[in-house]
Design a protein around this motif. Structure first.
Motif, PDB file in Angstrom:
ATOM      1  N   ASN A   1      38.388  35.996  34.543  1.00  0.00           N
ATOM      2  CA  ASN A   1      38.661  34.700  35.164  1.00  0.00           C
ATOM      3  C   ASN A   1      39.905  34.091  34.520  1.00  0.00           C
ATOM      4  O   ASN A   1      39.962  33.933  33.297  1.00  0.00           O
ATOM      5  CB  ASN A   1      37.451  33.778  34.973  1.00  0.00           C
ATOM      6  CG  ASN A   1      37.621  32.427  35.642  1.00  0.00           C
ATOM      7  OD1 ASN A   1      38.563  32.215  36.406  1.00  0.00           O
ATOM      8  ND2 ASN A   1      36.709  31.517  35.358  1.00  0.00           N
ATOM      9  N   LEU A   2      40.893  33.733  35.335  1.00  0.00           N
ATOM     10  CA  LEU A   2      42.111  33.113  34.813  1.00  0.00           C
ATOM     11  C   LEU A   2      41.915  31.642  34.472  1.00  0.00           C
ATOM     12  O   LEU A   2      42.790  31.034  33.849  1.00  0.00           O
ATOM     13  CB  LEU A   2      43.245  33.247  35.834  1.00  0.00           C
ATOM     14  CG  LEU A   2      43.812  34.655  36.049  1.00  0.00           C
ATOM     15  CD1 LEU A   2      44.749  34.666  37.244  1.00  0.00           C
ATOM     16  CD2 LEU A   2      44.527  35.138  34.796  1.00  0.00           C
TER      17      LEU A   2
ATOM     18  N   GLY B   1      43.259  28.617  49.682  1.00  0.00           N
ATOM     19  CA  GLY B   1      44.352  29.198  48.913  1.00  0.00           C
ATOM     20  C   GLY B   1      44.051  30.617  48.480  1.00  0.00           C
ATOM     21  O   GLY B   1      42.950  30.926  48.020  1.00  0.00           O
ATOM     22  N   ARG B   2      45.042  31.482  48.620  1.00  0.00           N
ATOM     23  CA  ARG B   2      44.884  32.862  48.170  1.00  0.00           C
ATOM     24  C   ARG B   2      44.664  32.892  46.660  1.00  0.00           C
ATOM     25  O   ARG B   2      45.175  32.064  45.915  1.00  0.00           O
ATOM     26  CB  ARG B   2      46.122  33.688  48.535  1.00  0.00           C
ATOM     27  CG  ARG B   2      46.320  33.895  50.033  1.00  0.00           C
ATOM     28  CD  ARG B   2      47.609  34.665  50.309  1.00  0.00           C
ATOM     29  NE  ARG B   2      47.585  35.986  49.687  1.00  0.00           N
ATOM     30  CZ  ARG B   2      47.027  37.065  50.228  1.00  0.00           C
ATOM     31  NH1 ARG B   2      46.435  36.972  51.413  1.00  0.00           N
ATOM     32  NH2 ARG B   2      47.054  38.221  49.615  1.00  0.00           N
TER      33      ARG B   2
ATOM     34  N   LEU C   1      33.242  33.029  48.697  1.00  0.00           N
ATOM     35  CA  LEU C   1      34.155  32.673  49.779  1.00  0.00           C
ATOM     36  C   LEU C   1      35.562  32.793  49.213  1.00  0.00           C
ATOM     37  O   LEU C   1      35.966  31.999  48.357  1.00  0.00           O
ATOM     38  CB  LEU C   1      33.857  31.261  50.273  1.00  0.00           C
ATOM     39  CG  LEU C   1      32.384  31.015  50.664  1.00  0.00           C
ATOM     40  CD1 LEU C   1      32.138  29.544  50.948  1.00  0.00           C
ATOM     41  CD2 LEU C   1      31.988  31.872  51.857  1.00  0.00           C
ATOM     42  N   THR C   2      36.286  33.814  49.653  1.00  0.00           N
ATOM     43  CA  THR C   2      37.582  34.130  49.056  1.00  0.00           C
ATOM     44  C   THR C   2      38.717  33.542  49.885  1.00  0.00           C
ATOM     45  O   THR C   2      38.689  33.572  51.123  1.00  0.00           O
ATOM     46  CB  THR C   2      37.762  35.652  48.925  1.00  0.00           C
ATOM     47  OG1 THR C   2      37.758  36.254  50.221  1.00  0.00           O
ATOM     48  CG2 THR C   2      36.628  36.249  48.103  1.00  0.00           C
ATOM     49  N   GLY C   3      39.723  33.032  49.174  1.00  0.00           N
ATOM     50  CA  GLY C   3      40.809  32.329  49.844  1.00  0.00           C
ATOM     51  C   GLY C   3      41.681  33.196  50.714  1.00  0.00           C
ATOM     52  O   GLY C   3      42.375  32.687  51.600  1.00  0.00           O
ATOM     53  N   ASP C   4      41.669  34.518  50.499  1.00  0.00           N
ATOM     54  CA  ASP C   4      42.518  35.385  51.310  1.00  0.00           C
ATOM     55  C   ASP C   4      41.908  35.684  52.672  1.00  0.00           C
ATOM     56  O   ASP C   4      42.611  36.121  53.583  1.00  0.00           O
ATOM     57  CB  ASP C   4      42.815  36.689  50.567  1.00  0.00           C
ATOM     58  CG  ASP C   4      41.555  37.485  50.275  1.00  0.00           C
ATOM     59  OD1 ASP C   4      40.476  36.865  50.131  1.00  0.00           O
ATOM     60  OD2 ASP C   4      41.635  38.727  50.186  1.00  0.00           O
ATOM     61  N   GLU C   5      40.588  35.490  52.828  1.00  0.00           N
ATOM     62  CA  GLU C   5      39.924  35.715  54.115  1.00  0.00           C
ATOM     63  C   GLU C   5      39.016  34.524  54.412  1.00  0.00           C
ATOM     64  O   GLU C   5      37.798  34.588  54.218  1.00  0.00           O
ATOM     65  CB  GLU C   5      39.127  37.022  54.104  1.00  0.00           C
ATOM     66  CG  GLU C   5      39.990  38.271  53.988  1.00  0.00           C
ATOM     67  CD  GLU C   5      39.246  39.532  54.387  1.00  0.00           C
ATOM     68  OE1 GLU C   5      38.430  39.466  55.328  1.00  0.00           O
ATOM     69  OE2 GLU C   5      39.483  40.576  53.750  1.00  0.00           O
ATOM     70  N   PRO C   6      39.573  33.409  54.893  1.00  0.00           N
ATOM     71  CA  PRO C   6      38.782  32.189  55.083  1.00  0.00           C
ATOM     72  C   PRO C   6      37.783  32.263  56.230  1.00  0.00           C
ATOM     73  O   PRO C   6      36.970  31.351  56.379  1.00  0.00           O
ATOM     74  CB  PRO C   6      39.848  31.123  55.345  1.00  0.00           C
ATOM     75  CG  PRO C   6      41.023  31.877  55.874  1.00  0.00           C
ATOM     76  CD  PRO C   6      41.004  33.199  55.176  1.00  0.00           C
TER      77      PRO C   6
ATOM     78  N   GLN D   1      46.741  37.618  45.731  1.00  0.00           N
ATOM     79  CA  GLN D   1      47.604  37.031  44.712  1.00  0.00           C
ATOM     80  C   GLN D   1      47.467  35.509  44.721  1.00  0.00           C
ATOM     81  O   GLN D   1      47.556  34.869  45.769  1.00  0.00           O
ATOM     82  CB  GLN D   1      49.063  37.416  44.973  1.00  0.00           C
ATOM     83  CG  GLN D   1      50.071  36.770  44.041  1.00  0.00           C
ATOM     84  CD  GLN D   1      49.950  37.280  42.621  1.00  0.00           C
ATOM     85  OE1 GLN D   1      49.884  38.490  42.391  1.00  0.00           O
ATOM     86  NE2 GLN D   1      49.910  36.369  41.661  1.00  0.00           N
ATOM     87  N   LEU D   2      47.241  34.929  43.552  1.00  0.00           N
ATOM     88  CA  LEU D   2      47.077  33.483  43.460  1.00  0.00           C
ATOM     89  C   LEU D   2      48.350  32.766  43.909  1.00  0.00           C
ATOM     90  O   LEU D   2      49.450  33.064  43.452  1.00  0.00           O
ATOM     91  CB  LEU D   2      46.735  33.085  42.021  1.00  0.00           C
ATOM     92  CG  LEU D   2      46.542  31.590  41.764  1.00  0.00           C
ATOM     93  CD1 LEU D   2      45.374  31.049  42.579  1.00  0.00           C
ATOM     94  CD2 LEU D   2      46.314  31.332  40.279  1.00  0.00           C
ATOM     95  N   ASP D   3      48.177  31.811  44.815  1.00  0.00           N
ATOM     96  CA  ASP D   3      49.289  31.006  45.329  1.00  0.00           C
ATOM     97  C   ASP D   3      49.310  29.681  44.579  1.00  0.00           C
ATOM     98  O   ASP D   3      48.546  28.762  44.884  1.00  0.00           O
ATOM     99  CB  ASP D   3      49.104  30.783  46.832  1.00  0.00           C
ATOM    100  CG  ASP D   3      50.225  29.946  47.438  1.00  0.00           C
ATOM    101  OD1 ASP D   3      51.228  29.693  46.727  1.00  0.00           O
ATOM    102  OD2 ASP D   3      50.094  29.543  48.613  1.00  0.00           O
TER     103      ASP D   3
END
Length: 700
Positions: free
Chosen positions: A507-508, A561-562, A583-588, A681-683
């Motif tokens: 986790n970042l 957000g990705r 729930l992932t930001g790359d596939e809302p 990739q985090l935006d």
């Protein structure tokens, strides 16, 4: 080549090559060792019975040096059999060791503001079996010293080596220590090997050769102890917590000294099955981090067929699973399995428990040369193999009468496997049908759901039979709710669901109090704000207590957000088990569901896997645009996931994992994966971003 730049096997190979070269050259005389007053007259090497090669390696290292009398240093060595963590009786409750300590004791040795910010100093920590075994091994060494004839003894663990210049450093330190303790029987405790606790060690009375530690030393790989010092330590028992930590509290009363720098170091190539009780706390505080997990065990022992007495708890099935076998259990009232079906089952599973077999299947099982047979005494074997029929060399009969008498020894001896560190399990209640195969014989593919590979390749995951999992039957109603156990609107802080100050590997972001706000629900905010060693700060909450099965529900609006993951999940450690909604930001327009399973009773430190068995479900709305009701319905034999009252996914036993069976806490969080595979990739331009949770409910 610099050893600190080498990695993995290359580093170990480089170290061994360097030690092989050094072994050709003598290490010199160490005058501190020898016979007579003022000498270190004996060396105790703590060594496990099952690791004779480590003893031989240590004796070779000692043979490089000579005593003051010119004899090989190894001539003073005596082996002390270490207490083995795999022996449950040896690490059972004892008056010598108090297995529960407070996190404040660790912080006393190595202060860390990040750890203290996440947990109180009174947080209880339970020692691992390995830590108990190490403590008891050193206690046995102290008893030998008190009963022996040598005034001073060097206690060595069997994974050490002497650095270049060790002989001179030890002699110089010994002379300085003896001079300071002249007339008082010499030094009572002198560390020749240690690790400064993160550079925080408190030192006093420092000279060129040694110092007096006040606190802050880890490891007991090599230390000289006097008879009087050993008596002092024995009087101070019980040892509370890991023994090297506890020793820090004894420094003053035993008059501890330490070389200015360690002369004896731990080998980096020895390998170890040690487990440290504080590591989960360090990981949650973000002090240690990793993106990988150790490889899960897979036992390659040929097919195993076992029969039990049908007790209320299925300890044997759980034990075989903990050994790394893929286990399928039967109720015993299924149709008799013919030989052809038995062959297919054994291609998929490593062990079958209480399988009803036809006579032809019995003959086929006995004819299989690699097959092993296990019977509990008085096992139910109607329609199956009788204990006297199976080959004696491939059969184990478990003679214990009560579950508490169960032991790993006969099973591991038959299968040729090492005895696990964990205690023999009681197992899950038979009524829960934990290791049953609940998968339908036929299942249709669905374009609305897809496995997200690769999955964890463990003994507790079956690779799915088809590329796509099936959805529930069209029109199937959601399960009705039972009794309400907990409910919170989350518009204000609730004692039922508490904010978390922690993080986890991969986790970042670090979770902090500032990342949790209350408005129209609990708002979790992830933003660019360095926190500890993480570049981002976010929020998380969890139920105040664990729950055992039930329905877990919340209204959620995901973060946009990705690179962001909004999580709503059940989780536990020791063993690690988990049921996820992510729930992932790359596939809302989708949700990710996942299950992690590790076997064992409550407290078994088994935590393999970092991918789980994820499946992505298409949704007909944008998860970040508005609130929707998400639910996990967890039963002993089935898990269903629903959205807005419609079941969207379900899993049964071995689909593709067993169903988690131990109590778990409910969590909600917003985090940023270190890996790009999960959410992209985090935006950073989308930050700060927030997820909302409200009306969290738990039902029976």
């Amino acid at each position: 080549m610099r050893l600190d730049k080498a990695s993995g096997w290359l580093r170990r190979l480089a170290f061994r090559a360097s030690r092989a070269a050094v072994s050709l050259v003598g290490g010199g005389r160490i005058s501190a060792f020898g016979v007579g007053q003022g000498k270190i007259g004996m060396i105790l090497v703590i060594n496990l019975d099952r690791q004779p090669q480590r003893l031989r390696r240590t004796l070779r290292e000692l043979s490089r040096f000579t005593t003051s009398d010119g004899d090989p240093l190894a001539s003073l060595a005596h082996r002390l059999a270490a207490v083995d963590a795999r022996d449950g009786r040896a690490v059972a409750a004892t008056a010598d060791v108090d297995q529960t300590y407070r996190l404040g004791a660790h912080l006393y040795v190595q202060p860390d503001a990040r750890l203290q910010a996440c947990f109180g100093v009174d947080e209880p920590v339970t020692m691992t079996r390995q830590e108990v075994a190490v403590a008891r091994s050193h206690i046995e060494a102290w008893k030998v010293i008190v009963a022996g004839s040598s005034d001073h003894v060097l206690v060595l663990e069997d994974d050490v080596w002497f650095r270049i210049g060790a002989a001179a450093a030890i002699d110089q330190g010994w002379r300085a220590a003896a001079g300071r303790k002249a007339g008082r029987g010499g030094p009572h405790l002198l560390y020749l090997s240690y690790e400064d606790a993160g550079g925080t060690a408190s030192r006093a009375d420092v000279c060129d050769a040694l110092f007096r530690p006040e606190r802050g030393l880890w490891f007991l790989s090599g230390y000289v102890l006097s008879r009087e010092g050993a008596e002092t330590l024995l009087r101070a028992m019980p040892v509370v917590g890991p023994v090297d930590m506890w020793m820090n509290y004894r420094f003053e009363e035993v008059g501890a000294l330490a070389l200015a720098s360690p002369a004896i170091l731990q080998r980096p190539d020895g390998g170890s099955d040690n487990s440290y009780s504080v590591l989960p706390f360090l990981a949650r505080a973000g002090i240690v981090d990793t993106d990988t997990a150790p490889e899960a065990p897979r036992a390659d022992v040929g097919p195993v067929l076992a029969w039990t007495t049908g007790r209320d708890r299925e300890g044997l099935a759980m034990a075989l699973s903990m050994l790394g076998l893929r286990v399928r259990a039967f109720d015993g009232d299924e149709h008799a399995i013919p030989a052809s079906e038995l062959s297919a089952l054994l291609n998929e599973f490593d062990a079958l428990v209480d399988a009803p077999l036809t006579p032809c299947a019995v003959s086929a099982a006995i004819a299989e040369l690699g097959a092993k047979f296990i019977f509990e005494a008085n096992a139910r074997t109607a329609g199956a193999i009788q204990p006297g029929v199976s080959p004696a060399s491939r059969t184990a009969i478990l003679s214990w009468d009560e579950p508490g008498e169960a032991s790993w020894q006969p099973i591991c001896a038959l299968l040729g496997l090492a005895t696990p560190i964990q205690a023999f399990p009681e197992g899950a209640p038979r009524a829960w049908r934990l290791f049953r195969d609940g998968r339908p014989v036929m299942r249709s593919a669905s374009g609305d759901a897809r496995w997200v590979g690769p999955m964890d390749d463990t003994a507790w995951t079956l690779i799915p039979r088809s590329d796509r999992p099936s959805l529930p039957r069209p029109g199937r109603a959601d399960r009705s709710r039972g009794d309400l156990l907990a409910h919170a609107t989350m518009t204000t802080p609730s004692p039922l669901f508490l904010g978390r100050v922690e993080t986890f590997p991969g986790n970042l972001a670090a979770f902090a109090r500032e990342g949790l706000q209350y408005e129209d629900g609990a708002r979790l905010v992830l933003e660019r704000m360095p926190t500890g060693d993480r570049p981002y700060r976010s929020g998380a909450l969890a139920s105040a207590r664990p729950f055992h099965h039930g329905r877990f529900e919340a209204e959620i609006r995901a973060a946009r957000g990705r690179g962001l993951v909004t999580g709503f999940f059940l989780h536990r450690e020791a063993p690690r088990q988990e049921i996820d909604i992510e729930l992932t930001g790359d596939e809302p327009h989708a949700m990710l569901v996942n299950v992690y399973f590790n076997p064992g009773d409550d407290g078994a430190a088994i935590g393999f896997g970092y991918r789980g068995s994820p499946c992505r479900i298409k949704l007909d709305f944008d998860t970040a645009s508005d609130f929707h009701v998400y639910a996990i319905d967890w039963r002993p034999d089935c898990i269903t996931w629903s959205v807005d009252g419609r079941i969207v996914h379900e899993r049964v036993g071995w689909d593709p994992t067993p169903i988690p069976h131990l109590p778990m806490r409910l969590h909600a969080n917003l985090w940023a994966p270190r890996s790009k595979d999960l959410a992209g990739q985090l935006d950073e331009l989308a930050l700060p971003s927030s997820a909302m949770f409200r009306n969290i409910s738990i039902w029976t």
